[in-house]
Design an enzyme around this catalytic site. Structure first.
Site, PDB file in Angstrom:
ATOM      1  N   ALA A  25       0.841  -1.200   0.000  1.00 20.88           N
ATOM      2  CA  ALA A  25       0.000   0.000   0.000  1.00 20.88           C
ATOM      3  C   ALA A  25       0.876   1.249   0.000  1.00 20.88           C
ATOM      4  O   ALA A  25       1.884   1.304   0.704  1.00 20.88           O
ATOM      5  CB  ALA A  25      -0.897  -0.009   1.228  1.00 20.88           C
ATOM      6  N   ASP A  48      20.264  -4.789   4.149  1.00 22.94           N
ATOM      7  CA  ASP A  48      20.221  -3.645   3.235  1.00 22.94           C
ATOM      8  C   ASP A  48      19.418  -2.481   3.817  1.00 22.94           C
ATOM      9  O   ASP A  48      18.530  -1.948   3.171  1.00 22.94           O
ATOM     10  CB  ASP A  48      19.610  -4.112   1.906  1.00 22.94           C
ATOM     11  CG  ASP A  48      19.741  -3.061   0.821  1.00 22.94           C
ATOM     12  OD1 ASP A  48      20.760  -2.358   0.815  1.00 22.94           O
ATOM     13  OD2 ASP A  48      18.814  -2.932   0.000  1.00 22.94           O
TER      14      ASP A  48
END
Lengths: 516, 516
Positions: free
Chosen positions: B316, B384
């Site tokens: 979303a 990351d």
């Protein structure tokens, strides 16, 4: 009573044993076999190692040799493999000894000057140029019919030397250098510089092109891949050399597998800073390097040693272009190399009629050679034959080099019939080729068996997985059926062409000795 | 005599049965087990399909629900998952209804003008903007503590809507557009534009980021890959949302899996010619598209539908940056993003002392939030996390968004302890986090079980393979042991920090109601 009990006990034991033997055991066996039926193969850390043990032919040299001696030897002893060549005149030999010798003497001198200038330490292994070196003899043996003679013992020596001779220098190949790391990405034709091939120089001044392993042997090329973006496979290079030799074409320069120490034999052996700069140590502490291409300088496409040793193919270099120039000619049956484009041959079934009228396909055996190449490519499933090369010296009479075969052997489960278009559209084939193909279809020789046996000679054996070997037999059958359909339509005379007919100035096979 | 014969027969049968049972059967069983012991798993054409049947929990909903009702429900019913939030003032809510409404009204008008100008056919599905839409309610529900409230039924609705609402438009995301297809390859930091993420607009004017499947669930990231070149995994995005919710952080925007029709919902839905131009039909007749990046325009890195349907994750969108700006702040424990570089935290064990003195880590719970994030990343193996984002409106008091989790869940067999550095170096943890982690380590709740159960709600179930789920338990144990070591050294008081202490202006947990 006691006897009854015994009877009951023995009956029960018998029923039990029968149940175990006829119900339980078969079921267990079926379970055990299931993974194999589904095509599931075990892959260890070292794919080739576990392959070796799971193959039925893993414990011995080869099936070919198991039942009734060497099929490969029997094949090479067949009269079809001793058809003589016409007498080879000096103009039909690629290079004269003196010429080649003085060329390489100059090169060696230049190399030694370079080494002195670069102030290379005394530890550096010195070049020992010897006119008896196998690569030198290989270069001298090239004539207008083939790259090497059938039983030339020097080829076995060259293969051995490429496996063992220390590497003294590593660099990008000339075509990588031409790209200057830019990668021709404006069109889809060229892959985005993911070639990692390197030119390695040996201590004996020989040279080989190294292509590292990029894909596990049991990985099939995804069906969504276009032929022009497929990986280059080191094992395809090796297998193509063996296939070409088994077909008696001898148009592929010798190739052998080798474990290269990427640190010692590439990183420390190169004097090219660009090449040095693409080396790195991976998180798993392996030595890796990536493609030079500026815009694909990413480690996800790197190849890595374990921790330094990297499997790859070594292809013998041909004599330098300055001493024996070659020309590269577009294949009339080239593909469009775009997502949607179609070439004329793909839509026009009588395309061959046009080609037949065109120079040089209207003369000599060039078209027949193209058809040989198409059969060779079809057998290994190589769709990427956009150009072919010939030695300028031999002009139109020369054979076609079967270079760059790394995109073969990608998918064993699919036969790409379009590769056979030159054969199916022209309905022509050399008699010598057809006879050898028929021989290889016989159970006594069977292509997959002789290939399996031939590949045991390579240190990276098994070079091809069993499904790829079996695909060769299936495809050979398809080639022979394609010829059969032509013969039905046009008659044997119209399809099968005697070799050397137009280029031999009257000589016919078996009249002359084979050249060296 | 007859009795003797019976005796012999029964003895033989018995010996035979015993031999079969105690010798043959165990051997057969061993043979059968061998391939599994070697880690050989069968992979069909559809990896996930064969996973399903091979998982022990494949035939039913989940182990969590099998033994004693829903572990997930029990977890969410635990008092730790109903700690109230302080009263939320208007300045602690991200957006006011009127403000957001007028913003989107303007956007809808602009969209309708665009559609009219572009002369889109009447078949085109019209946008129906409804203030009751789930995405709109999601935007309104964001406050300074979390992206959504624990039992907000609207989140389930939003997830359902992202699964089912027709897509009316597709485009590159803003950061892809910022790259302009050039790919920042001058440094190693950014992957070479292999992102294939797209922004999809729904008929109800909601928006989601689509990340297509690039890697099979049972493929482990090669150990030679650096974290910064690893693939983005759609299933990691989905699993990260569930993990974040299970940990009660609620800092990941809702994510759900969906099969997208790449032809109907992307190619035909986009008005961006650049995006259209990267579509092609593969040799296997599947619709594919590749990364926009000019220099990596190659189909080997394309993704393909089957023939049109492509699995991916839908995340979303948060409210637009113009209405609710966010800032991106470098993670103090960022990595070097080079092959050899080392950051200070990697070499200096007392690095945290420096961070603790730095603004904003010297105030409020920012450092504790960083540690929460490190635990979250460690559990999924995500290396990351170079930046984190916060909503500008909430300033330093805001929570950290756990965005972009697609590089988690790459290797289940390895626990990257360095990700935990913020915890192990600072020796601090929020009490609420620690209590929930301890709860999730208990067999009644067990992290892997609640995750497995939570992921059954996703249409792409099983989102994670069993080894990834089990790795969560192992890693949770490592986090708790790391905390234990800190407690041993510094005492519980020195390590476990009461939440909200400095930012709550006197309010303590349980004193206030949870916000909606």
């Amino acid at each position: 009573m006691r006897r009854d009990r015994l009877l009951v006990a023995s009956s029960l034991a018998f029923i039990l044993a029968a149940d175990v033997y006829f119900v339980l055991l078969p079921r267990l066996r079926e379970w055990y076999r299931q993974p194999q039926r589904d095509g599931c193969a075990c892959r260890g850390a070292n794919g080739s190692e576990s392959d070796r043990s799971s193959e039925p032919w893993g414990s011995n040299v080869s099936i070919g040799t198991l039942d009734s001696g060497s099929k490969l030897e029997r094949l090479f002893a067949h009269p079809l493999y001793s058809i003589g060549l016409p007498e080879v005149g000096p103009e039909e030999i690629l290079l004269q000894s003196e010429e080649l010798m003085s060329y390489y003497r100059r090169k060696v001198l230049r190399w030694e000057r370079l080494i002195t200038l670069a102030n290379i330490s005394v530890h550096e292994q010195r070049v020992t140029f010897d006119p008896g070196a196998s690569w030198f003899k290989f270069h001298l043996g090239i004539n207008r019919y083939a790259l090497y003679a059938r039983n030339d013992p020097n080829i076995a020596q060259l293969i051995k030397d490429m496996q063992n001779t220390p590497v003294i220098s590593a660099d990008y190949t000339q075509d990588e250098k031409a790209l200057k790391g830019l990668c021709d990405c404006s069109q889809v034709v060229k892959p985005s510089g993911h070639h990692l091939k390197l030119a390695l120089k040996f201590q004996d001044f020989g040279k080989a092109m190294f292509k590292p392993m990029r894909q596990e042997r049991n990985q099939e090329t995804p069906e969504d891949f276009f032929y022009f973006v497929d990986f280059q496979r080191h094992n395809a290079e090796i297998a193509a050399f063996h296939l070409d030799r088994v077909l008696d074409f001898r148009r592929v320069p010798p190739v052998v597998g080798r474990f290269v120490n990427v640190t010692g034999e590439i990183l420390q052996a190169t004097r090219n800073d660009d090449l040095r700069s693409v080396f790195f140590t991976s998180p798993a502490n392996n030595t890796c390097f990536f493609a030079k291409c500026l815009y694909v300088c990413k480690t996800e496409y790197a190849v890595c040693g374990q921790p330094d040793l990297l499997e790859g193919s070594m292809s013998a270099y041909l004599p330098g272009l300055s001493i024996s120039p070659r020309i590269s000619i577009p294949n009339p049956w080239t593909r469009s190399y775009t997502f949607t484009g179609r070439q004329e041959w793909e839509v026009n079934p009588s395309y061959c009629d046009t080609v037949k009228k065109m120079y040089p396909y209207n003369l000599g055996n060039r078209l027949l050679n193209i058809i040989d190449m198409a059969i060779f490519d079809f057998l290994m499933g190589n769709m990427d034959r956009h150009h072919y090369e010939i030695f300028t010296k031999f002009g139109d009479a020369g054979f076609l080099l079967h270079f760059d075969n790394a995109r073969g052997f990608g998918r064993h489960s699919h036969d790409e019939m379009s590769i056979l278009a030159p054969l199916t559209q022209c309905c022509m084939i050399k008699q010598s080729t057809l006879l050898r193909l028929r021989l290889l279809a016989r159970p006594q020789y069977r292509l997959s068996d002789v290939m399996r046996e031939s590949l045991t000679l390579d240190p990276l054996w098994p070079v091809l997985t069993e499904p790829h070997l079996l695909a060769l037999d299936r495809r050979l059958g398809r080639v022979l059926r394609a010829v059969q359909r032509c013969v039905k339509r046009l008659g044997e005379q119209g399809v099968v062409v005697m070799d050397f007919v137009e280029t031999l100035r009257g000589a016919t096979p078996r009249q002359t000795k084979e050249s060296r």
